[in-house]
Each structure stands twice: as C-alpha cells, then as structure tokens.
Design a protein around this motif. Structure first.
Motif, PDB file in Angstrom:
ATOM      1  N   ALA A   1      38.502  47.339  46.295  1.00 40.68           N
ATOM      2  CA  ALA A   1      38.400  46.679  44.987  1.00 40.68           C
ATOM      3  C   ALA A   1      39.249  47.424  43.960  1.00 40.68           C
ATOM      4  CB  ALA A   1      36.942  46.628  44.539  1.00 40.68           C
TER       5      ALA A   1
ATOM      6  N   ASP B   1      41.776  49.282  44.583  1.00 37.47           N
ATOM      7  CA  ASP B   1      43.162  49.077  44.974  1.00 37.47           C
ATOM      8  C   ASP B   1      43.679  47.731  44.456  1.00 37.47           C
ATOM      9  OD1 ASP B   1      45.407  50.059  46.687  1.00 37.47           O
ATOM     10  OD2 ASP B   1      45.081  48.128  47.664  1.00 37.47           O
ATOM     11  N   LEU B   2      42.764  46.753  44.354  1.00 38.44           N
ATOM     12  CA  LEU B   2      43.134  45.417  43.872  1.00 38.44           C
ATOM     13  C   LEU B   2      42.842  45.283  42.378  1.00 38.44           C
ATOM     14  CD1 LEU B   2      41.765  43.555  46.976  1.00 38.44           C
ATOM     15  CD2 LEU B   2      44.151  43.549  46.260  1.00 38.44           C
ATOM     16  N   TYR B   3      43.052  46.368  41.655  1.00 37.11           N
ATOM     17  CA  TYR B   3      43.075  46.369  40.189  1.00 37.11           C
ATOM     18  C   TYR B   3      41.713  46.203  39.525  1.00 37.11           C
ATOM     19  CZ  TYR B   3      47.780  45.478  41.750  1.00 37.11           C
ATOM     20  OH  TYR B   3      48.949  45.544  42.429  1.00 37.11           O
ATOM     21  N   ALA B   4      40.611  46.384  40.275  1.00 35.76           N
ATOM     22  CA  ALA B   4      39.297  46.315  39.653  1.00 35.76           C
ATOM     23  C   ALA B   4      38.968  47.665  39.016  1.00 35.76           C
ATOM     24  CB  ALA B   4      38.233  45.955  40.688  1.00 35.76           C
TER      25      ALA B   4
ATOM     26  N   VAL C   1      50.427  48.958  43.502  1.00 42.85           N
ATOM     27  CA  VAL C   1      50.568  49.274  44.924  1.00 42.85           C
ATOM     28  C   VAL C   1      49.305  48.752  45.589  1.00 42.85           C
ATOM     29  CG1 VAL C   1      50.414  51.212  46.508  1.00 42.85           C
ATOM     30  CG2 VAL C   1      51.968  51.355  44.581  1.00 42.85           C
ATOM     31  N   ASN C   2      49.418  48.049  46.706  1.00 42.58           N
ATOM     32  CA  ASN C   2      48.224  47.540  47.393  1.00 42.58           C
ATOM     33  C   ASN C   2      48.163  48.055  48.820  1.00 42.58           C
ATOM     34  OD1 ASN C   2      48.562  44.508  45.565  1.00 42.58           O
ATOM     35  ND2 ASN C   2      47.056  46.110  45.238  1.00 42.58           N
ATOM     36  N   THR C   3      46.947  48.049  49.357  1.00 45.41           N
ATOM     37  CA  THR C   3      46.712  48.667  50.659  1.00 45.41           C
ATOM     38  C   THR C   3      46.107  47.681  51.647  1.00 45.41           C
ATOM     39  OG1 THR C   3      46.235  50.713  49.475  1.00 45.41           O
ATOM     40  CG2 THR C   3      45.630  50.651  51.789  1.00 45.41           C
TER      41      THR C   3
ATOM     42  N   GLY D   1      42.525  40.233  43.712  1.00 49.45           N
ATOM     43  CA  GLY D   1      43.450  41.087  42.960  1.00 49.45           C
ATOM     44  C   GLY D   1      44.022  40.368  41.741  1.00 49.45           C
TER      45      GLY D   1
ATOM     46  N   ARG E   1      45.607  39.298  51.186  1.00 44.76           N
ATOM     47  CA  ARG E   1      44.933  39.812  49.992  1.00 44.76           C
ATOM     48  C   ARG E   1      45.769  40.902  49.324  1.00 44.76           C
ATOM     49  NH1 ARG E   1      39.206  42.877  50.421  1.00 44.76           N
ATOM     50  NH2 ARG E   1      40.580  44.483  51.255  1.00 44.76           N
ATOM     51  N   ALA E   2      46.369  41.760  50.157  1.00 42.23           N
ATOM     52  CA  ALA E   2      47.151  42.866  49.605  1.00 42.23           C
ATOM     53  C   ALA E   2      48.507  42.391  49.078  1.00 42.23           C
ATOM     54  CB  ALA E   2      47.340  43.949  50.663  1.00 42.23           C
TER      55      ALA E   2
ATOM     56  N   PRO F   1      48.940  39.948  44.947  1.00 47.40           N
ATOM     57  CA  PRO F   1      49.341  40.380  43.602  1.00 47.40           C
ATOM     58  C   PRO F   1      50.803  40.832  43.512  1.00 47.40           C
ATOM     59  CG  PRO F   1      47.386  41.580  44.382  1.00 47.40           C
ATOM     60  CD  PRO F   1      48.027  40.938  45.565  1.00 47.40           C
TER      61      PRO F   1
ATOM     62  N   PRO G   1      52.616  43.367  45.023  1.00 47.11           N
ATOM     63  CA  PRO G   1      52.739  44.791  44.713  1.00 47.11           C
ATOM     64  C   PRO G   1      54.186  45.255  44.862  1.00 47.11           C
ATOM     65  CG  PRO G   1      51.899  44.501  46.935  1.00 47.11           C
ATOM     66  CD  PRO G   1      51.950  43.124  46.315  1.00 47.11           C
TER      67      PRO G   1
END
Lengths: 270, 364
Positions: A175, A177-180, B87-89, B109, B156-157, B160, B162
């Motif tokens: 979460a 990581d996804l900007y929460a 940055v996304n994981t 996201g 999902r990653a 957004p 990234p």
C-alpha cells in the motif's frame, strides 16, 4: 472398532467413558436448569407440567427489566470503549518499532487475566471509595462501566492482536509502495482486514462484561443491580422457576455472542 | 518514450546498509555503487543473502541506507518514504489486497494519487488488457490462480506509470512452464511500457535470458556489471564464473599483457591466447577460465592432456569429464548428433584443445 495398534487417544480404553462423564457433569445441570424453566409448577425441584408461564412472568417483572437495562448499558458501553482501547493497544504493540517497555506494556494489558478477580474487585472498590472520599467524586453507573472496561480490555485485545500478527506485513508495504500515506494504508488495508478480529474481540468483551459477578457485586451501588446480581439476590429467597427462565435467557444471549465470536474466528481462519 | 534520453534512471552512490548494532552489526550492503540506465531491463543476480533484495528495498523505500545516496533522475530519494517515490514494486508474494477485486487492486495506486474516477477506470481497463486479464476484473484475488495473481501484481505496479519498476523474484512461486511464459511476458511488457525494470533473482538462467544488463552480487558487494554476454564469457572473478553456468578453472602464468589480452602458459606447458579481466594485477599464478563448450576433445595431442573419467549424456549435448595430467579437472561439452555417439569412452587418453577465443583471465 478399538484397534489396539492405533495410537489415536480416542481409541484408548476408558477414553470414551471419561469423556461422557465430563460432558455430563458439565452440561447436565445446565440442561436441568433449562428444562425446569419450562415447569408450570412453582418449585424448581418438582416437575408439574410444561409451559412458558415463567418466561412470561420474567418478561413482565420490573426488577428484571431494570437489571437487564443496567446490564446492557454497562456491557455495551464497556465493550465499545474496551474494544477501541484494545485495538489501539494492539496496533501500538505490533505496528511500531520495538520500544522500551513493550513487554512491560504487554504484561500490564494482560494482568487482569492473571490477577484473581476478587483482588481486582476489592482493589477497585477501595479505589472508588478513595476518590469518593477525598475528591467527592462518584460517577454512579460510570463506576461500573469503568471497572468493566478495564477487565474487558485483555479479552478484546487477544483476538485483535492475533489477527494483526497473522496479517502479511507486505500488504501494508505494498500500500505504501502504491502511494498510500500511513493513514490511508491503515484506513484502506489494515483496518478492513482487522475487522473480523475487532468483532471477535468485541463479542468476547461483551460476554465477559455481561456475566461478570464478583467485581460488579462489590462496586455496584444502590439501584445498579445487573442481571447476575439480580439472579444472585433471587436465589436467596424461596426460588421459583422464574429464575430458571431468566438464567436461560442469559445463557442464550451468552451462547449467541460466543457463537458469533467463534464463527468470525473460523471464517478468518479459512 | 524516454523523457530523459541518455540519463541514468537510478544511480546508487556509495550505499552501505548495516543491520544491528555493536558486535552484532552486519553489513548487508558494503559500499555499493551502480548506475541503471533509463528503459533498461536490469537484473540484480546473486545467491540468497547477497544483498540484492536489500538494495531493492532501499530503492523502494522500505529501508533507508546507513550511508550513501540513491538518485532517481538526479534527485536523491534515499530519505523519502515509499509513498513519495515514483517507483513501484512487484512483490515475491504478490501482496495483492485480499479484500479487493482484481480491478480495485489495479486501481489502488491511481486512487491514492488522487486521480479522477474516469481516468482510473480507463487506466485499469488498459492495464487489464495489457496483462490479458479483462475477463477476471471483478474476481477476488483469492479466486484466481498463481499465474493470474502474478499478472495482477504486475498490472497494479504498472498502472501508476512508475519511473522505475522493481521486481523482487516475482517468478519464483510459479512452476517451470509458467515461469518460462512469464519471462517472455515480462520482456514484452517492458518493451511495450518503456519503463525501467530492476529485477531481482537468484536464477542465473532467468538473468541471462531476460536482462539487458546484469549486476552479479555476493556478500553485500557488486562484483561485476555487464551484458549477459559479458557476464558469461568475460567473468571478472571466480565467484561470477562459478555462479553463472559451468566452467573450468585452470592455473596459468600470464605474460604479454596488453590491450585487454595476454598469453597464458598452462601447467601442461601449452600457451594459449586469453582475454584479461578489468582490474587484473600481474602475479605469478593467475586463474584462467574456459567454458566447457569452448573446448574440444582430440584423440591426438591438444593444449592439455588427460584421461576420461566419466561421460554424461544430456540429450542436447554430452558432458565429458577429464582428469588432466596436471591433476586438475576439466569438463568438455560436446553437441550431440542423432546417430553417432560422442566418439570417446571412459578411460581413453585424450587431448583437449582450447579455441583461440576461449580463455579469460580472472582478476582474483
């Protein structure tokens, strides 16, 4: 049927009979109590016929109404406050960096489980007497709510903490990581996943408060009779099956809440 | 569509990460510096405990470096919390939110970024299409298979958009066939989205087939950075040569060093041409590596001589293990043909000839 090579304890000689005896000792008195609540006669020991008369008279009994009202006010309030406190405590003890005094805090929270209830009761009584004497403060039924809240916290705390510890921490990392923000991660991920634990803890707290006797007996002032106190007062007089009816109603409410707690816990385990 | 042409997307500068305090201190990363180019499929490869996941977590923001800087397009992001990094994981366990549908997971996201509902919906639809999951958008994540969960985690990653996508051993939970499929899928996604991928794996084959460049890590250090071809054919250190593929190590005296090349005199007395690893310091006895497929067995005299100890048939090829007269062991890999055997038998006295462009001198 009994396989001598089996290591299963259920197949050991005597297991079955001991189990049956234990179950009988545990549940037969309760069963008899429930059966006699349906008695039409006015004695709790002699069966005369079947009927719901005593339930009717219990439900029309003003004293029973008052006791039920007191019990609900105290239990519901204590459940809500203790569940909130337990939730915050559980989060504070599983979702923050280890801090000095963490294990001390854990012990303090769980202490009411280990201290004999009569000690807590006497201590609580002296405490309220002290603040009434020195500060002139008496919160009325608030005294009972306060006392119940305190001993309900560890019961509410345990399932909530267990749920938090079971939860995959990478979900919260994902979460973030996804900007929460930490608040959003809590609101959208942690809290929804924690709901079964909170409900289960709340149900447990309610049931503990609902049938508490020892502490309530010592702390309750005049006009603060709860259901367990009411039943206790009744059995000192000549008993009628009305008390059986009231006890049965209490028991059914307890069973309902324990079942809810159990069902929620089982659903989460799946 | 790189908007910073020629720049490096991530630049790690002198990063140390120490866990624990006092005597119990462990350096998970020991002064690591590496530059990852924009739009590159970059792999951190190494055995477990080498620090590759620690480095990924530092870039994602789940941990903070004890020392050093991490620059994302020139801006130091090391002190920022994860939710402030573009940055996304993709997590090893996928970490899909179990109380949300596939579509809600993918949109999370964007929702957190405060994008308008219509935009989120369009983007989620686009992502579902990208990972071929349109039909399952309303499913709970517990109702789909492991491979499908993997696709959702990717979508999902990526949703957004990234600047860099981090992948922490994302294929390790899949079975062999699905893993092969997803390797190709990941390459396709990287081309299609134009996003820089940083991929962590301990699987050398995965690293070789997918990466533009690989960093080989061991004990908290990056030993070598290069293209798969560099890493395989020009390993710099013994660890790199040993970790990737199979190889033969020979002791040799090195002479005529210059221009990245040298002459290596083997224990057998034969002298062969070799390339030299960067940072090689002249010394008495150096190690030379030769891949098994770059050597040939001869019944006559070769660069080396020995006795065949064992012959192992692998379908596509045959591995012939030779005990050299010098006491060293050497393996030759020979391509199989359909009707003829390998032409040798156990106990045969043979020669081994090493090609002109087969040997590399290690720096350690």
């Amino acid at each position: 049927m009994a396989d001598p090579r089996s290591a299963d304890i259920k197949d050991q000689p005597g297991f079955r009979s001991i189990a049956i005896i234990c179950l009988c000792v545990l549940y037969a008195p309760i069963l008899i109590l429930m059966i006699f609540s349906l008695n039409t006669g006015s004695l709790v020991t002699r069966w005369e016929g079947i009927g719901l008369g005593w339930y009717g008279s219990a439900l029309l009994n003003q004293e029973f109404h008052n006791a039920a009202k007191n019990t609900l006010i105290i239990s519901v309030t204590a459940t809500i406050i203790s569940t909130i406190a337990a939730t915050l405590a559980a989060i504070g003890m599983t979702r923050v960096k280890p801090w000095r005094g963490l294990s001390a805090a854990f012990m303090v929270i769980n202490l009411p489980l280990m201290v004999p209830e009569i000690i807590t009761a006497v201590a609580t009584l002296s405490f309220f007497a002290l603040i009434a004497g020195t500060l002139g403060l008496n919160f009325g039924i608030g005294n009972l709510i306060l006392a119940h809240t305190v001993f309900c916290i560890p019961f509410a705390y345990m399932p909530i903490r267990a749920r938090l510890e079971d939860m995959d921490l990478t979900l919260e990392a994902a979460a973030a990581d996804l900007y929460a923000t930490p608040w959003h991660a809590f609101r959208r991920i942690t809290l929804p996943l924690l709901v079964p634990g909170i409900l289960s803890g709340g149900a447990l707290a309610f049931i503990v408060s609902f049938d508490d006797f020892t502490i309530t007996q010592l702390v309750a002032g005049p006009g603060q009779t709860t259901l367990p106190l009411y039943i206790w007062n009744q059995i000192r007089r000549p008993m009628t099956p009305e008390i059986n009816a009231i006890s049965t109603i209490l028991l059914l409410v307890s069973i309902l809440f324990v079942s809810i707690s159990f069902l929620i816990a089982r659903r989460r385990a799946k | 569509m790189p908007d910073h042409p020629g720049k490096s997307a991530i630049e790690v500068r002198g990063v140390r990460k120490v866990f624990g305090t006092g005597d119990a201190q462990v350096a998970a990363l020991d002064t690591v510096s590496v530059s990852i180019r924009e739009n590159e499929f970059f792999t951190l490869l190494g055995p477990s405990g080498c620090g590759k996941t620690t480095l990924l977590r530092l870039i994602a923001g789940f941990d903070f470096p004890s020392e050093g800087e991490i620059l994302l397009y020139g801006q130091d992001i090391a002190p920022l919390p994860p939710f402030k990094r573009p940055v996304n994981t993709v997590f090893q366990s996928y970490a899909l939110f179990p109380h949300m549908t596939v579509a809600e997971n993918i949109g999370f996201g964007l929702e957190m970024l405060g994008k308008p509902k219509a935009e989120i919906k369009a983007r989620v639809a686009e992502m579902l299409k990208l990972v071929k999951m349109e039909a399952l958008s309303a499913r709970r994540t517990s109702q789909i298979s492991g491979g499908q969960q993997q696709r959702v985690a990717l979508a999902r990653a990526l949703a957004p958009q990234p600047k860099v996508l981090l992948l922490d051993e994302p294929l390790s939970a899949l079975d062999y066939k699905l893993r092969k499929e997803m390797q190709i899928e990941l390459k396709r996604l990287q081309h299609q989205t134009g996003i820089t991928f940083i991929f962590v794996t301990h699987d050398q084959e995965e690293a070789l087939t997918m990466s533009d460049r690989i960093a080989v890590m061991s004990a908290g250090k990056i030993l070598q950075v290069g293209t798969p071809w560099d890493i395989y054919d020009k390993p710099a250190e013994r660890f790199v040569a040993d970790f990737i593929g199979e190889t033969n190590f020979l002791t040799a005296a090195i002479t005529d060093i210059g221009n990245g090349k040298a002459r290596a005199t083997l224990k057998s007395g034969a002298t062969i041409d070799a390339t030299v690893a960067e940072g090689f310091q002249p010394k008495d006895n150096a190690t030379v590596v030769v891949r098994p497929e770059h050597a040939k067995l001869t019944s006559g005299k070769g660069d080396l001589s020995g006795t065949i100890e064992n012959i192992v048939y692998f379908g596509t090829d045959t591995h012939i293990h030779v005990q050299l007269d010098s006491g060293e062991a050497f393996t030759v890999r020979q391509q199989n043909t359909r009707s003829a055997g390998c032409g040798f038998e156990r106990g045969d006295k043979v020669g081994v000839s090493i090609g002109n462009d087969a040997a590399q001198v290690l720096r350690d």
